[in-house]
Design a protein around this motif. Structure first.
Motif, PDB file in Angstrom:
ATOM      1  N   ASN A 302      -1.981  27.674  28.646  1.00 17.03           N
ATOM      2  CA  ASN A 302      -2.018  27.559  27.315  1.00 17.03           C
ATOM      3  C   ASN A 302      -0.479  28.244  26.780  1.00 17.03           C
ATOM      4  N   PHE A 303       0.157  27.379  26.043  1.00 17.59           N
ATOM      5  CA  PHE A 303       1.682  27.689  25.827  1.00 17.59           C
ATOM      6  C   PHE A 303       1.527  27.972  24.199  1.00 17.59           C
ATOM      7  N   ALA A 339      13.326  22.527  25.095  1.00 14.28           N
ATOM      8  CA  ALA A 339      13.652  22.662  26.768  1.00 14.28           C
ATOM      9  C   ALA A 339      12.371  23.133  27.559  1.00 14.28           C
ATOM     10  N   VAL A 340      11.928  24.170  27.003  1.00 12.22           N
ATOM     11  CA  VAL A 340      10.759  24.909  27.574  1.00 12.22           C
ATOM     12  C   VAL A 340       9.340  24.145  27.632  1.00 12.22           C
ATOM     13  N   GLY A 341       9.247  23.659  26.232  1.00 18.52           N
ATOM     14  CA  GLY A 341       7.876  22.915  25.893  1.00 18.52           C
ATOM     15  C   GLY A 341       7.578  21.561  26.513  1.00 18.52           C
ATOM     16  N   CYS A 383      -0.615  23.246  16.755  1.00 21.64           N
ATOM     17  CA  CYS A 383       0.139  21.978  16.534  1.00 21.64           C
ATOM     18  C   CYS A 383       0.222  20.991  17.607  1.00 21.64           C
ATOM     19  N   CYS A 384       0.092  19.863  17.263  1.00 18.88           N
ATOM     20  CA  CYS A 384       0.023  18.485  18.204  1.00 18.88           C
ATOM     21  C   CYS A 384       1.296  18.417  19.134  1.00 18.88           C
ATOM     22  N   GLY A 385       1.407  18.855  20.019  1.00 18.16           N
ATOM     23  CA  GLY A 385       2.643  18.462  20.873  1.00 18.16           C
ATOM     24  C   GLY A 385       3.714  19.304  20.550  1.00 18.16           C
ATOM     25  N   LEU A 431       3.840  32.843  26.399  1.00 20.74           N
ATOM     26  CA  LEU A 431       4.286  33.098  25.074  1.00 20.74           C
ATOM     27  C   LEU A 431       5.675  33.005  25.272  1.00 20.74           C
ATOM     28  N   LEU A 432       6.204  32.061  24.288  1.00 21.61           N
ATOM     29  CA  LEU A 432       7.664  32.037  24.340  1.00 21.61           C
ATOM     30  C   LEU A 432       8.135  32.452  22.938  1.00 21.61           C
TER      31      LEU A 432
END
Length: 567
Positions: A302-303, A339-341, A383-385, A431-432
């Motif tokens: 879960n991001f 970059a991370v996502g 949010c979607c994507g 968590l970012l």
């Protein structure tokens, strides 16, 4: 006759290296390919793949002489992150060119990054060449981790009537284990603790990877030496014996009682029998679980992203601001998020990601918030994507007032609450936090991180701008484990990097952001596994595929090789 082709990109937009091809299967629109390819897998990298499928008309190796049926693009992370590590993609003919000699359509060139590989299985192919712009069937891709002797052996020994070596007491014995090498030499692989003043010691249970004990060769000699510990380091040799993993695996029995022999004593004394015995008390072995085992078993990542909206970022309408929305390029916040996502999104099946902001005044009353949803929905901040997060981020920049201070604790606590709700191993939160400044609530943040360290959760912090980030280094517990109120964090769950270290002076954002993602995500797999192991959570069985799996063929990787996947 169908045949997929496997390429490897050279990171340019117009070239690629041919990696290999499957076998050709005759007269079928639903081929099931047997040949597999070994690919190094890196969670922290975006490894792009391309699959080209041809209808083979002759024995010629020249691809232009065969009918191009279609192609599919994906990443290795997409395959690994799919249920059961099995992904279905539609074959299409998108951008194409006509071969000057044959007039047949040829596949599009590389999309510019990553690794391409070939398929295992296709269904519903066009009977005589693909039609540009149309779907041309389906390709089914599956990945599996190659086992490289991941077993861990746990055992316990005791000894009886060892030789007395100390003048004023008995002995202080300990064991030293050696793995034999191919050239006949021995390499130390384990040393027990010292048991003081006894000739009948019982050593503590210990665990050791089977790979370290015998390099996966169950019949390889294992030598064990018994010593009497001396304070000055000149330990006295009591004796030795040899065994093998296969013998140890028999467990406690008469086969695992070993005579400890001192060769010098044996040569000098005709009546010498032994210098005592060592007995195996218990033996157990279990497979060491890896990150891929959990992902394949259905664990979802879960991001959540949290963005700094403090005034120190500068006025978003001015080009000097870190939040400036240029029509020509992404700002540092958007670059870091993307970059991370782009990598981590493939490990979350619904692609819905909570996005939070902190340090801003919110309309209509101007209250300061350190935990507000970027999409404005207090009930559901998802949010979607990645594109959805970027859209919500840009919307927030136009509606909130940048303010302060820089508080992390609220967003850390927010994600920790969600992580605490599901601790059965089915979910793991990441968590970012992207920030520009010096943290204002260090004490509260440290306490929140220490509490979060016992939960299925990791934190990535990316510092943008030119501020000094010394305090962030303290949160990253690589050197000194973070603590709060005398309580030490159970795990190191924080990774911090300054964005400026990854800015490419040539303006090549693709390469610089790939390096950024690699460095901030590299620790996530080990952090996930360490949590699962600490909680005693084993991977679940992979979900059953709805279609028949492709045939399995044996494969072996050499000892001490990097993590591989089979495709």
């Amino acid at each position: 006759m169908s045949q997929p082709i496997f390429w490897e990109d050279s990171s340019s937009k117009d070239s690629g290296r041919l990696f290999g091809r499957t076998e050709v299967i005759d007269n079928t629109l639903n081929p099931d390919f047997v040949r597999k390819f070994i690919v190094d897998y890196f969670f922290e990298e975006k490894q792009n793949l391309r699959f080209d499928l041809y209808d083979v008309d002759s024995k010629s190796p020249d691809l232009s002489k065969h009918d191009f049926l279609g192609q599919a693009f994906c990443t290795l992370g997409e395959i690994v992150g799919s249920p059961g590590s099995r992904l279905e993609k539609s074959l299409t003919i998108g951008a194409f060119s006509l071969n000057s000699r044959t007039g047949k359509p040829m596949p599009a060139v590389s999309n510019g990054s990553g690794l391409w590989t070939e398929s295992l299985r296709t269904t519903g192919l066009e009977a005589s060449g693909g039609v540009p712009g149309k779907k041309c069937g389906t390709i089914i891709l599956s990945a599996e981790e190659l086992s490289n002797c991941r077993d861990v052996a746990t055992m316990q020994f005791c000894a009886n009537k060892l030789d007395k070596k100390d003048f004023f007491g008995k002995s202080d014995p300990f064991l030293v284990f050696y793995r034999s090498n191919e050239d006949g030499t021995f390499t130390i692989c384990h040393k027990t603790e010292v048991v003081k003043n006894t000739l009948n010691p019982v050593w503590q249970t210990f665990s050791i990877p089977v790979r370290a004990l015998c390099n996966g060769d169950y019949d390889r000699t294992i030598k064990v030496e018994v010593y009497d510990w001396d304070r000055d380091g000149s330990h006295d040799f009591i004796g030795e014996f040899t065994t093998s993993y296969r013998e140890l695996a028999r467990g406690q029995s008469q086969f695992n009682i070993y005579e400890v022999v001192n060769p010098k004593k044996k040569m000098k004394k005709k009546k010498y029998v032994n210098s005592g015995t060592v007995t195996l008390l218990s033996f157990a072995v279990e497979s060491e679980c890896t990150f891929l085992d959990y992902i394949k078993g259905g664990t979802q990542i879960n991001f959540t992203v949290a963005i700094d909206f403090t005034a120190s970022n500068g006025n978003p309408s001015q080009s000097t601001s870190l939040h400036y929305m240029s029509p020509y390029q992404l700002n540092a916040y958007a670059l870091a998020l993307t970059a991370v996502g782009e990598i981590i999104q493939h490990y979350d099946s619904d692609k819905m990601f909570p996005a939070l902001g902190f340090g801003a005044k919110l309309p209509p009353d101007g209250r300061v918030s350190h935990e507000f949803p970027l999409n404005g929905n207090q009930e559901n901040p998802s949010c979607c994507g990645i594109d959805g997060i970027l859209e919500a981020y840009h919307h927030s920049l136009r509606t909130v007032q940048l303010y302060g201070p820089t508080n992390f604790a609220p967003v850390v606590t927010h994600v920790a609450r969600n992580a605490a709700a599901v601790q059965d191993g089915s979910q793991y939160s990441v968590l970012l936090i992207i920030t520009d400044g010096v943290i204002s609530d260090m004490a509260q943040t440290k306490e929140a991180i220490v509490n979060a360290a016992k939960l299925p959760m990791s934190i990535i912090i990316i510092g943008v701008g030119q501020a000094e980030f010394d305090a962030m280094v303290e949160l990253d517990g690589d050197d000194v484990r973070i603590s709060s109120r005398g309580k030490l964090a159970e795990r190191d769950i924080v990774q911090f990097v300054p964005f400026r270290d990854y800015v490419d002076r040539t303006g090549n954002h693709v390469l610089s952001m790939a390096r950024l993602a690699r460095d901030v995500l590299a620790e996530i797999p080990d952090q996930l596994v360490s949590y699962m192991k600490a909680q005693g959570i084993r991977p679940r069985s992979p979900p059953m595929a709805t279609a028949r799996s492709p045939p399995q063929s044996p494969a072996r990787t050499p000892p001490a090789s990097p993590l591989h996947t089979h495709i």
